[in-house]
Structure formats: C-alpha cells, structure tokens
Design a protein around this motif. Structure first.
Motif, PDB file in Angstrom:
ATOM      1  N   ARG A 176     -41.879  64.781 -42.646  1.00 53.40           N
ATOM      2  CA  ARG A 176     -42.561  65.832 -41.881  1.00 53.40           C
ATOM      3  C   ARG A 176     -44.060  65.850 -42.191  1.00 53.40           C
ATOM      4  NH1 ARG A 176     -37.872  68.707 -43.352  1.00 53.40           N
ATOM      5  NH2 ARG A 176     -38.985  69.726 -45.082  1.00 53.40           N
ATOM      6  N   ARG A 230     -47.028  65.122 -39.580  1.00 49.58           N
ATOM      7  CA  ARG A 230     -48.091  66.115 -39.370  1.00 49.58           C
ATOM      8  C   ARG A 230     -49.460  65.483 -39.625  1.00 49.58           C
ATOM      9  NH1 ARG A 230     -48.362  71.980 -42.494  1.00 49.58           N
ATOM     10  NH2 ARG A 230     -50.405  72.657 -41.668  1.00 49.58           N
ATOM     11  N   ARG A 238     -50.391  63.412 -36.575  1.00 42.97           N
ATOM     12  CA  ARG A 238     -50.850  64.234 -35.450  1.00 42.97           C
ATOM     13  C   ARG A 238     -52.258  64.753 -35.684  1.00 42.97           C
ATOM     14  NH1 ARG A 238     -45.706  66.500 -36.104  1.00 42.97           N
ATOM     15  NH2 ARG A 238     -46.651  68.389 -36.982  1.00 42.97           N
ATOM     16  N   GLN A 239     -52.500  65.245 -36.902  1.00 43.77           N
ATOM     17  CA  GLN A 239     -53.815  65.818 -37.188  1.00 43.77           C
ATOM     18  C   GLN A 239     -54.890  64.731 -37.196  1.00 43.77           C
ATOM     19  OE1 GLN A 239     -52.753  68.496 -36.409  1.00 43.77           O
ATOM     20  NE2 GLN A 239     -53.317  69.921 -38.025  1.00 43.77           N
TER      21      GLN A 239
END
Length: 867
Positions: free
Chosen positions: A71, A75, A78-79
């Motif tokens: 996860r 994340r 994506r960031q």
C-alpha cells in the motif's frame, strides 16, 4: 523452513485427525495405553498446535506487513506521478502568478508526503526484520538469545511508536506551525531512540546469516561484538567514550595553569622540549610539512611568526604532534611546552613595537581599474573581465600588495583596453548619451556641445592627467605632456585626436596603473602626505580614485586634520560608492564572490540554478553587509540581524512569500529563523560540496573565516571521513562524524567544528531549508566542548553572540584593517588592533567607529621605507 499459511493450517488439521483415532482407541483399551502415555501424547499435541498457531500468527503478521508495504509503495507511486505532473505544469510559461504559487504549494506538500512515505516504508521494513529475528531467537535457547529478545522487543516497541507517529504525520497534517514543530521534534526523538538500537539489530542479522551458512569464524567474532553490546555498562558505539581520547585529553589552557608557567623563558623551557621531541622532523636537515623550528627559534621575539607558533601550540596541545609512531613526551613535558609558548606569544608586550609597515608599490586590482576608469570618464566601464584572473594574497584580499604584480600578459591587456576605451568613449562623432557624457567629462564641455567648443588643451590635459595620476603634476610632467600635444598638432592631428592620443597614453602609464607613494627618509617613520591619505582613504572605502571634494581637501593640505578627516569618512560612507565595502571587502572575506564561479551547478540538470539566482545570492550578502555599515549597526548584528535583501527569485528559493519582481529590496525577517550571515545561501553554498552538505567545512568556516580562530591543520593522510564510514548508508552524517571523532587524532579539532556544522544541517548544499535528509528528520542540535547546548541556526547565533562575540569583533577588525592597508597584518600590527578594539568598545562596537579608528590609526597614516 517456512511454509505458506494455508499449508500450516492443513498440517494442523491433519495432525489432529491422525491422533484422534489413537486417543479414542486408548480410551476404549484402557489396559493397553496407560494414562501416563496418553497424557504425554496430549501434551505433545498441545505443543505442536501451539507452535503451529505461533507460526500462523507470525505469517499473518508478515503478510500484513507486506500488504502494508504494498500500500505504501502504491501510494508513493501515485504521489510521485502527481508530483511529476505538477512539475511539468510549473514549467509552462502561460501560468498566472496566483496559479503558479498554488501549484508550488501543492508540489511542496507532495514532496513532504513522499518523504514521509519513504520513512514509513523504511520503518515497516525494519519492523519485519526485527520480527523475523525475534522468531529466530525463540528457536535458539541460551542466555544470549534471551537477552537479545528483550533488547529487540524494546526496539520493536520504539519502531511501532515511530511508525504510528509517521502515519499520523502523513494522514493528519498539523496546520499550526508551533504544533507542527513540536510534533516533528517528537518524531525526531523517536527516530533517535530507534537508531540507538539499530546497530545491534544489524549485528544480529549478520550473526543469524553466519549461523545459517555455518561461517563459524564469523559467528564467534559477531558473538563477541553482540556480548559487548549486552554488557550492563555498554553504550552505543556512536556515543561510547573513547578511552584513548580520554587518556590524551587536550592540555588545559586556563588562567590557573598559565600562572604556573608565567616566568618561563624560551631558552630554558621551550627550546629543550623542541630539541627533544620536534627538531628531528622539523629542523634544518628535515623540515616535514615545510615547518623548520630551528629557523623559527632563531627569530625573536617569537611573535614575528605568531601564526606558526600558535599552530605548533594547537598541534601539541591536542596530541596531534608528535605523531603516534614517534616517541611521545610525558604529559608534564607537553604541558610545559604548550603553556610556555602560550605565555611567550599571548603575553608579549606589544606596546614596545611601533611599526607602520612597509608600503609597497602595487597595481590597481581589476575591480579598482574598472571603478577608476569609470570615475575618470564619468560613465560605467567594464573591461577588466578580459584581464588574467585575479589572485588573492595572504591577507585573503585581491588588493594585497604581495600579489599585485604587472605581468607582460597583463600589460598587453592594458594596452588593448586603453585603445578600446578611447575608441568607444571618445569618438570624433559621438552617437550616444554615454559617449557625449564621457567627452564632456574629458574635454570639460557641456554634454550637448561639440568637441570643438572645448577648453584650452592645457587645462583639459592638466585636469585629466592629474586626476588619472591621483596627484598634482609637477612642472616637468606638465611640460612633457604639452610638448607631446604640440607635436601631435604639428603632425596634422586635430585637437580632438591629439587629446585622445594623450588620454590613451595616460591609461597605460605606470602613474595611472600603479599605486605608489614617495619613499620615507631613512628608517624613521613618516606621516603620509594629504594626497597619499586621499588615495588610501578612497581605495579603502570606494575601491576607486578620490573625487573632486577629496582632492580639493588634499590640495589645501587640510585633509589630515582629525575633524576634517572624520567628516570626509562620514560623507564617503553615505555615498553609493561605499557599496564596495560589500561588493569587495565582504565578498572576498566571506567568500560569497565564489557563487557563480567556483560554486555553480550544471544548468541542464539544475534549470532552477540560474545566473540571476546566483547573482541575487551574491548581492544579498554584499548589500546586507553594506547596510550594517551605513546604518552603523554593532558588529555582532552580522550574526542575528532581523533583515536581509531579497528579490522574488531568491525569496522563492528560501520559501519566503510576498516578494515580487527582480529588484533586490530589504526584507524583514522577524519571525524567521533565517537570520544573520549564516542564513545566507551564498555562505551555505560555498561551505558545501556539490549536492552534499559538509558540517566539517561549515564548522571550520565559522571558526576560521568568521571568528578568526582556525582549528589546527589536519594530521597527514587524514581525510574528512574514512571511506568505510563515508560509504555506510545506514548512518546519518551525525553518526558518521561521531565515529570519526573516536580517533584521538581527529577528536581535538572535530569536537569544535562538528557541532557548529551540524546545527546548520537544516539548510541544504544550496541554502534551501529542509526538514529531512535521506528520509530522516534532521537533528540540528549541537553541544560545544564546554557543555553549552543549542539547536539550529537560531541557537548557534545565540551561542556565538554570547560566547564568541569578542572573537568576531577582533576578526572583523583585523580583516578590515588588512583590507584598508592592502597587506597581510604582521605581529607589529597587534598594538594597533588592540587600540582599535579598546576605542570602539566605548561605542558599542559599531561599524562606523571601527572605520574611523582604522583611518586614524598609526599604520594607515604613517609609512616606513622597506630596507
């Protein structure tokens, strides 16, 4: 061997199924299976079930951590993609100012989150590693394993607290600045707690690996290291006191210890020690490190070579010399040598020495050349950029007489520059306002007039050449100039061309290119005349020639009067030309001039590092220093001034909002931690390596450049950090330096430098503020050898102002006096330095009284011919 979770569950069910018939059969045939055997079987079954459940829990925890890592990585991805998208949008030219600032804030928030995710990821991986180690230790009985499980359990608990804190920091960002800072400090404390355990965790990991591969020699060695950690009085290696360092603690130089050696003499107390322990390597036959102590001893008083003897004292005091492989003096002998030298150097009666120094003939510096030509013609001129590179003298300044030679190559450039200046500024048919202004200045005509409406040739040439020579012309010089003019007219040249020819000749004359004074009579000191005083004063405060008012006072013979001289200094400081004190003196002293030359980045890889940004960085430091002078601030405001000078580009570099446009302007820093000279990007960048800060370089710069108390040179063949320490990516820079200080040869200097440099670690290698380095919160706390603790730039400034303001004041005085005199200070200048310090102390140690005292000082107003 580890099994998948579903396999372990199946095995547990199978074991129960296999044992169930036996249990039932035993119950039916009570005679064939006694109660004791049945009970033993049940216990074995319970134990196996317990082990299987533990393994299932371990695997579930492992699976949960892997899922959490997945996860986090998703994340992060994506960031990172969002950050790159924002970065591309910010490079667009069609953004409004408000949208651009909004996108920059979003980008900064994303950078913060990405850094936090990296740290969270590292923490999760460490939790997994510790869990696996604890599981391994459960399978190995023994006192060592039991104690290790206890230590690792503490580490796991600290890691869990750090993990939870990071999660909160990411998911619930604090808006209030004070709350955010407090929370970040708490995270920093948690990180420190984790790092205390981590070297042990790494050792355990290596030990487990050695057991699995049966590397028995390494197992034994690693177990010894682990046992050292587990002893009750052990501390972590980064904090463990080094007994060798403690045994070789520096010699105490206090008033009490010095008093015991107050009556020592050179021949009875110093020379025998040097002959016994130093002369063999530093004498006439062998001079290691270019240090010949036999030669130094022969020149008395010892203060003639003050700097070298201070270095000898420091090296001896800190057990750097003699080297480890040489016979060492006893502590008593070492103390005798250090304290005796200290008294002979620092307690010397300098009042018995009165010497103004020798004024050497030297050329104009490149900047002085441009400034002088500009003032001579009344328009800006910049031609010296094409001259050979300027060198700094032993004083650290370009105007030092021992480097200002007139090489043949430079003379050729002077001739070319003179031709270019005349052709560009004094054409027969002027086309630009700049040309008309230059012609008016030389030919004494109103700017709108033509060259033919000039004053007489004699008045024009007398004024121009006198100004260029920066003194009156004698009769022979004036006669030769007019004879040359008449010869040119006879050869068919016009008035304008004849004047231009003599102007060109003047610009390559030694009387223009060189600064020299008439020789003093004999060996006696002689007061300089008013023309020489005007020149010294003008090149000190303006880095250029005297103006008409200063020349008029010199011509009248009144400039040397104290009241007149004081008034002129005040007027000159108010003039815009006094900006040279920032552009030249401060830039060369502090090193900010190197931004854009020695300190620069590849513009392709770093498009943000523009020429305009680097110019703004230089200008900030120059204008800041100049403002302190013209506002007559105390010298210590260098450390904690609550203002600076910024433009929009530099303010964005600092993360300071509300500054718009390319012009530099004064900006209030109240409420900001970036105060004083140590917060300037120019200083932070010049004291770093490319893409990497250096606490050692920064600490040395503060001690040496700013305070004038340099640490001793490093011992031979000792680098800043060993390769083993430097390449250890698991250590922070603070931990690496702590390891480095474990060496007795390095501790003496680094204990002074490192805390200073570490307190500036929240500013990166180009002066940008940051909270993290390598995904870790930066610890910017420091502790001086005397026990004083501080934190960050603000704390460092406070400590320096409270404990080292005297050193700062002395250094500024020495540097400015050296710049004003155009030479390195000698031992006989110490009397002048002390007199200036005593005087300005009565005026709150402010800058303008310092300048006035330098101008009125003995070496500034007197001269002695070199023998």
């Amino acid at each position: 061997m580890k099994f998948p979770l579903h396999c372990l569950a199946a095995a547990a069910a199978l074991a129960v199924a296999m044992l169930a018939p036996q249990i039932a059969s035993g119950q039916d045939r009570g005679s064939s299976m006694d109660a004791e055997t049945l009970s033993e079987n049940l216990r074995e079954l319970d134990h196996e079930q317990s082990e299987i459940r533990s393994e299932i829990r371990r695997l579930r925890d492992h699976q949960n951590r892997l899922e959490e890592l997945l996860r986090i990585v998703e994340r992060q991805r994506r960031q990172q993609a969002q950050w790159e998208s924002l970065q591309r949008r910010l490079q667009s030219d069609d953004l409004s100012e408000s949208l651009s600032k909004s996108l920059e804030r979003q980008r900064d928030d994303l950078e913060r989150e990405i850094d936090g995710l990296w740290q969270l990821r590292v923490t999760s991986e460490r939790q997994r590693d510790i869990a696996e180690q604890i599981s391994f230790l459960r399978e190995h009985d023994g006192k060592r394993s039991e104690r290790l499980r206890g230590r690792l359990a503490i580490a796991a608990k600290d890691l869990e607290a750090l993990h939870d804190g990071l999660q909160r920091w990411l998911d619930q960002p604090l808006d209030d600045a004070s709350d955010s800072r407090a929370f970040e400090e708490r995270l920093l404390e948690l990180e420190e707690q984790v790092e205390v355990h981590w070297e042990l965790v790494e050792l355990v990991g290596e030990w487990i690996w050695a057991i699995e591969v049966e590397a028995f020699d390494e197992i034994e060695e690693l177990e010894e290291e682990i046992d050292a950690f587990l002893t009750p009085d052990s501390v972590e290696p980064t904090e463990r006191p080094n007994r060798h360092v403690d045994e070789q603690r520096p010699i105490d130089v206090s008033d009490e210890s010095l008093a015991r050696f107050r009556s020592t003499t050179l021949h009875e107390d110093v020379i025998p020690m040097l002959e016994a322990h130093c002369i063999e390597c530093h004498g006439n036959e062998v001079s290691s490190g270019d240090l010949n102590l036999q030669s130094l001893i022969s020149e008395t008083p010892l203060v003639i070579h003050r700097a070298k003897w201070i270095d000898v004292m420091e090296q001896t005091k800190n057990h750097v010399m003699p080297p480890d492989d040489a016979t060492q003096p006893s502590r008593k002998d070492r103390e005798q040598l250090v304290l005796s030298l200290h008294n002979l150097i620092h307690q010397f009666d300098y009042s018995q020495v009165r010497h103004p120094g020798h004024e050497v003939t030297r050329r104009l510096t490149h900047q002085e050349y441009d400034n002088t030509v500009s003032d001579l013609f009344g328009v800006p001129v910049q031609v010296a950029a094409r001259f050979p590179k300027e060198l700094a003298g032993s004083s650290g300044f370009h105007n030092s007489g021992n480097t200002l030679f007139l090489q043949p190559t430079l003379m050729e450039r002077y001739i070319t520059a003179a031709d270019e200046i005349v052709e560009t500024l004094l054409p027969v048919d002027p086309k630009t306002d700049r040309q008309r202004a230059a012609i008016a200045s030389v030919f004494l005509t109103p700017p709108a007039s033509t060259p033919g409406e000039s004053h007489s040739a004699e008045s024009v040439l007398r004024r121009f050449v006198s100004r260029a020579y920066r003194r009156p012309l004698d009769e022979n010089e004036q006669s030769r100039i007019m004879a040359r003019y008449r010869d040119l007219i006879r050869l068919g040249n016009s008035h304008h061309d004849a004047i231009r020819s003599i102007v060109r000749q003047t610009l390559i004359s030694p009387n223009f290119l060189l600064k020299f004074e008439t020789s003093a009579d004999g060996d006696t000191d002689q007061r300089i005349n008013d023309w020489e005083l005007a020149n010294r004063l003008s090149y000190f405060l303006w880095a250029s020639m005297p103006d008409d008012q200063l020349s008029s006072l010199a011509r009248s013979g009144s400039l040397h009067r104290p009241d007149v001289l004081r008034g002129e200094v005040g007027r000159m400081l108010r003039h815009p030309r006094s900006a040279s004190l920032g552009d030249q003196f401060a830039a060369q002293w502090l090193g900010s001039q190197h931004v854009g030359t020695r300190v620069r980045l590849d513009p392709i890889d770093n498009p943000w590092c523009t020429e305009s940004l680097m110019k703004a960085m230089r200008d900030e430091t120059s204008q800041f220093f100049h403002a302190l002078v013209i506002d007559n601030e105390p010298v210590e405001r260098l450390l904690d001034a609550d203002f600076t000078f910024l433009n929009e580009e530099l303010s964005n570099h600092y993360g300071i909002r509300g500054v718009q446009g390319p012009q530099m302007r004064r900006v209030d820093l109240r409420g900001s931690s970036r105060r004083g000279i140590l917060g300037h990007a120019s200083i932070l960048a010049t004291t770093s390596f490319p893409y990497r800060t250096s606490p050692v370089v920064r600490g040395k710069w503060v001690l040496d450049t700013l305070l004038g108390t340099p640490p001793p040179p490093p011992p031979p063949n000792v680098s800043e950090l060993s390769d083993e320490i430097l390449e250890n990516e698991t250590l922070t820079i603070r931990q690496k330096l702590a390891r480095h200080r474990e060496s007795s040869r390095c501790n003496a200097c680094h204990r002074e430098m490192d805390p200073i440099g570490l307190s500036l670690e929240r500013y990166d290698w180009f002066g940008r503020y940051r909270l993290r380095s390598r995904r870790r919160l930066i610890d910017d706390r420091g502790s001086l050898p005397n026990g004083t603790e501080f934190s960050g730039l603000t704390g460092l400034n406070d400590v320096l102002r409270q404990q080292r303001s005297g050193d700062l004041l002395r250094q500024v005085t020495q540097k400015m006096l050296s710049y004003a005199l155009g030479r390195q200070l000698e031992y006989y200048d110490e009397t002048t330095v002390r007199e200036i310090l005593d005087s300005i102390g009565q005026h709150d140690n402010r800058f303008q009284p310092l300048i006035h005292e330098i101008v009125q000082s003995y070496p500034f107003q007197f001269k002695r011919s070199r023998p």
